[in-house]
Design a protein around this motif. Sequence first.
Motif: not given
Length: 231
Positions: A167-180
């Motif tokens: 997303k543009p600078l200053g907006e919140w990003n969502s990152m999902t990391i799955e480790c299996v």
Amino acid sequence: MKNCIALLVLAAMLLVQANATAQTRSLFNGKDLSGWHVDVPAMDTDAKAINPFIIRNGLLVSLGTPQGHLITDAVYQNYRLQVEYRFAGVPGNCGVLVFASTPRALYKMFPKSIEVQMQHGDAGDFWCIVEDIAVKDMETRRGPKANWGITEGKERRIKNLTDTSEKPLGEWNSMTIECVGNTIRVWVNGDLVNDGFNCTAAKGNIALQAEGSEVEFRKVELTPIKKLSPL
């Protein structure tokens, strides 16, 4: 009888959902750094060096300097990590490290791990830090095979699948990391941006970086899982 069976099925489903929700927990409490420890080399010798990791207005903040890592006390495996972050001021660099172990294994700074890049414009890249991982189209995304490696001077970056998910600078990003097991998958704002397999580690600490830029985190949540999400 049918109504009773239906009620039992519904009750079982609600119980499963409740258990799943109960398993998800935040890795920071919004008040202090309980459950984490700081590894910042500059703090070893410079009495004036500050801790670059703070809690501010309920957010976990990496001030960026001095550089180092905030590392969980606990070791984790088989989980989904959900992170919400933003570069509130200027574009910058940071990362989430998974399967972290030996401290200061690279450049006397970075713990042995796989880094999931958060750098603005490159979110979702893998960086191999004395651990390795494979992806499809490896030579396209990592460069000539002769240059691959996991230590200083080697091609350690594995490019993500898309540079259009942030997303543009200053907006919140969502990152999902799955480790299996030995697999790591990464989504940024719902887009699959990396899918790695045959990792040389399957468990370890989780770490957040101070790498020159201020970053705010409003969510760092972990859910134990047994299977990866379907693609």
